[in-house]
Design a protein around this motif. Structure first.
Motif, PDB file in Angstrom:
ATOM      1  N   GLU A 182       0.842  -1.195   0.000  1.00  0.00           N
ATOM      2  CA  GLU A 182       0.000   0.000   0.000  1.00  0.00           C
ATOM      3  C   GLU A 182       0.876   1.244   0.000  1.00  0.00           C
ATOM      4  O   GLU A 182       1.858   1.321   0.744  1.00  0.00           O
ATOM      5  CB  GLU A 182      -0.888   0.050   1.250  1.00  0.00           C
ATOM      6  CG  GLU A 182      -1.950  -1.015   1.319  1.00  0.00           C
ATOM      7  CD  GLU A 182      -2.814  -0.871   2.565  1.00  0.00           C
ATOM      8  OE1 GLU A 182      -2.938   0.261   3.087  1.00  0.00           O
ATOM      9  OE2 GLU A 182      -3.356  -1.890   3.015  1.00  0.00           O
ATOM     10  N   VAL A 183       0.506   2.216  -0.835  1.00  0.00           N
ATOM     11  CA  VAL A 183       1.137   3.533  -0.841  1.00  0.00           C
ATOM     12  C   VAL A 183       0.046   4.586  -0.740  1.00  0.00           C
ATOM     13  O   VAL A 183      -0.940   4.539  -1.471  1.00  0.00           O
ATOM     14  CB  VAL A 183       1.982   3.767  -2.120  1.00  0.00           C
ATOM     15  CG1 VAL A 183       2.377   5.226  -2.245  1.00  0.00           C
ATOM     16  CG2 VAL A 183       3.218   2.893  -2.106  1.00  0.00           C
ATOM     17  N   TRP A 184       0.257   5.551   0.171  1.00  0.00           N
ATOM     18  CA  TRP A 184      -0.642   6.680   0.350  1.00  0.00           C
ATOM     19  C   TRP A 184       0.181   7.952   0.221  1.00  0.00           C
ATOM     20  O   TRP A 184       1.119   8.150   0.974  1.00  0.00           O
ATOM     21  CB  TRP A 184      -1.302   6.632   1.735  1.00  0.00           C
ATOM     22  CG  TRP A 184      -2.054   5.376   1.997  1.00  0.00           C
ATOM     23  CD1 TRP A 184      -1.533   4.168   2.372  1.00  0.00           C
ATOM     24  CD2 TRP A 184      -3.453   5.180   1.903  1.00  0.00           C
ATOM     25  NE1 TRP A 184      -2.529   3.237   2.513  1.00  0.00           N
ATOM     26  CE2 TRP A 184      -3.732   3.835   2.231  1.00  0.00           C
ATOM     27  CE3 TRP A 184      -4.520   6.025   1.578  1.00  0.00           C
ATOM     28  CZ2 TRP A 184      -5.013   3.311   2.235  1.00  0.00           C
ATOM     29  CZ3 TRP A 184      -5.797   5.494   1.592  1.00  0.00           C
ATOM     30  CH2 TRP A 184      -6.042   4.158   1.911  1.00  0.00           C
ATOM     31  N   GLN A 185      -0.160   8.794  -0.744  1.00  0.00           N
ATOM     32  CA  GLN A 185       0.572  10.045  -0.945  1.00  0.00           C
ATOM     33  C   GLN A 185      -0.417  11.207  -1.020  1.00  0.00           C
ATOM     34  O   GLN A 185      -1.369  11.167  -1.792  1.00  0.00           O
ATOM     35  CB  GLN A 185       1.386   9.979  -2.247  1.00  0.00           C
ATOM     36  CG  GLN A 185       2.496   8.943  -2.222  1.00  0.00           C
ATOM     37  CD  GLN A 185       3.154   8.754  -3.572  1.00  0.00           C
ATOM     38  OE1 GLN A 185       2.486   8.721  -4.596  1.00  0.00           O
ATOM     39  NE2 GLN A 185       4.479   8.614  -3.573  1.00  0.00           N
ATOM     40  N   TYR A 186      -0.164  12.236  -0.210  1.00  0.00           N
ATOM     41  CA  TYR A 186      -0.994  13.440  -0.240  1.00  0.00           C
ATOM     42  C   TYR A 186      -0.079  14.655  -0.312  1.00  0.00           C
ATOM     43  O   TYR A 186       0.876  14.768   0.468  1.00  0.00           O
ATOM     44  CB  TYR A 186      -1.878  13.539   1.008  1.00  0.00           C
ATOM     45  CG  TYR A 186      -2.656  14.837   1.046  1.00  0.00           C
ATOM     46  CD1 TYR A 186      -3.872  14.951   0.367  1.00  0.00           C
ATOM     47  CD2 TYR A 186      -2.163  15.954   1.705  1.00  0.00           C
ATOM     48  CE1 TYR A 186      -4.568  16.147   0.369  1.00  0.00           C
ATOM     49  CE2 TYR A 186      -2.848  17.149   1.708  1.00  0.00           C
ATOM     50  CZ  TYR A 186      -4.054  17.240   1.037  1.00  0.00           C
ATOM     51  OH  TYR A 186      -4.741  18.430   1.031  1.00  0.00           O
ATOM     52  N   GLN A 187      -0.381  15.528  -1.251  1.00  0.00           N
ATOM     53  CA  GLN A 187       0.356  16.779  -1.392  1.00  0.00           C
ATOM     54  C   GLN A 187      -0.617  17.938  -1.416  1.00  0.00           C
ATOM     55  O   GLN A 187      -1.474  18.018  -2.291  1.00  0.00           O
ATOM     56  CB  GLN A 187       1.169  16.774  -2.685  1.00  0.00           C
ATOM     57  CG  GLN A 187       2.261  15.712  -2.725  1.00  0.00           C
ATOM     58  CD  GLN A 187       2.933  15.626  -4.075  1.00  0.00           C
ATOM     59  OE1 GLN A 187       2.279  15.390  -5.086  1.00  0.00           O
ATOM     60  NE2 GLN A 187       4.233  15.822  -4.097  1.00  0.00           N
ATOM     61  N   GLY A 188      -0.481  18.835  -0.461  1.00  0.00           N
ATOM     62  CA  GLY A 188      -1.270  20.049  -0.421  1.00  0.00           C
ATOM     63  C   GLY A 188      -0.325  21.239  -0.415  1.00  0.00           C
ATOM     64  O   GLY A 188       0.414  21.438   0.542  1.00  0.00           O
ATOM     65  N   GLY A 189      -0.302  21.993  -1.482  1.00  0.00           N
ATOM     66  CA  GLY A 189       0.626  23.116  -1.605  1.00  0.00           C
ATOM     67  C   GLY A 189       1.228  23.135  -2.988  1.00  0.00           C
ATOM     68  O   GLY A 189       0.657  22.613  -3.947  1.00  0.00           O
ATOM     69  N   ASN A 190       2.407  23.712  -3.083  1.00  0.00           N
ATOM     70  CA  ASN A 190       3.038  23.894  -4.383  1.00  0.00           C
ATOM     71  C   ASN A 190       4.479  23.385  -4.381  1.00  0.00           C
ATOM     72  O   ASN A 190       5.174  23.455  -3.367  1.00  0.00           O
ATOM     73  CB  ASN A 190       3.041  25.378  -4.755  1.00  0.00           C
ATOM     74  CG  ASN A 190       1.649  25.975  -4.747  1.00  0.00           C
ATOM     75  OD1 ASN A 190       0.732  25.454  -5.367  1.00  0.00           O
ATOM     76  ND2 ASN A 190       1.474  27.069  -4.018  1.00  0.00           N
ATOM     77  N   ASP A 191       4.910  22.887  -5.529  1.00  0.00           N
ATOM     78  CA  ASP A 191       6.310  22.505  -5.762  1.00  0.00           C
ATOM     79  C   ASP A 191       6.814  21.436  -4.797  1.00  0.00           C
ATOM     80  O   ASP A 191       7.972  21.428  -4.397  1.00  0.00           O
ATOM     81  CB  ASP A 191       7.213  23.747  -5.685  1.00  0.00           C
ATOM     82  CG  ASP A 191       6.772  24.818  -6.663  1.00  0.00           C
ATOM     83  OD1 ASP A 191       6.675  24.511  -7.860  1.00  0.00           O
ATOM     84  OD2 ASP A 191       6.497  25.959  -6.226  1.00  0.00           O
ATOM     85  N   ASN A 192       5.957  20.501  -4.429  1.00  0.00           N
ATOM     86  CA  ASN A 192       6.337  19.388  -3.571  1.00  0.00           C
ATOM     87  C   ASN A 192       6.675  18.169  -4.419  1.00  0.00           C
ATOM     88  O   ASN A 192       6.145  17.989  -5.514  1.00  0.00           O
ATOM     89  CB  ASN A 192       5.200  19.034  -2.613  1.00  0.00           C
ATOM     90  CG  ASN A 192       4.921  20.154  -1.634  1.00  0.00           C
ATOM     91  OD1 ASN A 192       5.787  20.550  -0.880  1.00  0.00           O
ATOM     92  ND2 ASN A 192       3.699  20.675  -1.657  1.00  0.00           N
TER      93      ASN A 192
END
Length: 181
Positions: free
Chosen positions: A64-74
């Motif tokens: 399992e992989v969980w990825q969350y990105q909130g914002g910019n240039d991550n």
């Protein structure tokens, strides 16, 4: 795959059976990629913001992989070679980087970055290892390395400009590190 915005890229490559990928992009110029080889793998990738990059590579079974990105240039990258591994990466801010590799079985890795310009790196080679990296602030650096079995790492960085490098080689080791200012 759901995309809301402009110039977003989403790609999925699957070989095997019972693999599943969920991808959400809200914003502009985001890039998300998932590759799965084996059976019973799951990846969820969410991007809310602009110019984020997320990569997930799974080779084995029941990972399992969980990825969350909130914002910019991550940037996040997750690689799993083995079975029954769980890897989570959470970013809320700008300019963060997280890269984790799991080689073996039954490993758990989780990193969360709240702030800007943080770096979280992790390698697990073996079985039944646990790694947690929490970064709250800006310009923090954490790099953890586990080789062996049944090792546990827990790192917390609160504030700015901290550097943590941890190494565990062997079996049954435990380490907890807290940095704050």
């Amino acid at each position: 795959t759901e995309q809301y915005g402009n110039r977003n890229i989403a790609a999925t490559d699957q070989m095997g059976i019972f693999n599943s990928v969920e991808q959400l992009q809200t914003g502009n110029r985001n890039d998300v990629d998932a590759m799965q080889v084996g059976f019973g793998n799951y990846a969820k990738q969410s991007q809310i913001g602009n110019r984020n990059v997320a990569t997930s590579d799974q080779m084995g079974n029941n990972n399992e992989v969980w990825q969350y990105q909130g914002g910019n240039d991550n940037v996040v990258a997750a690689t799993q070679l083995g079975s029954d591994n769980i890897l989570g990466q959470f970013q809320l801010g700008d300019g963060n980087n997280a890269d984790h590799l799991q080689v073996g079985d039954n490993n758990y890795s989780y990193s969360q970055q709240w702030g800007d310009d943080n770096v979280a790196l992790g390698l697990q080679a073996g079985d039944n290892n646990t790694m947690t990296q929490n970064q709250y602030g800006d310009r923090n650096y954490a790099d953890d390395f586990q080789v062996g079995n049944n090792n546990s790492y827990f790192a917390v960085q609160t504030g700015q400009n901290h550097i943590h490098i941890g190494t565990q080689i062997g079996n049954g080791n435990y380490d907890s590190t807290t940095q704050s200012n």
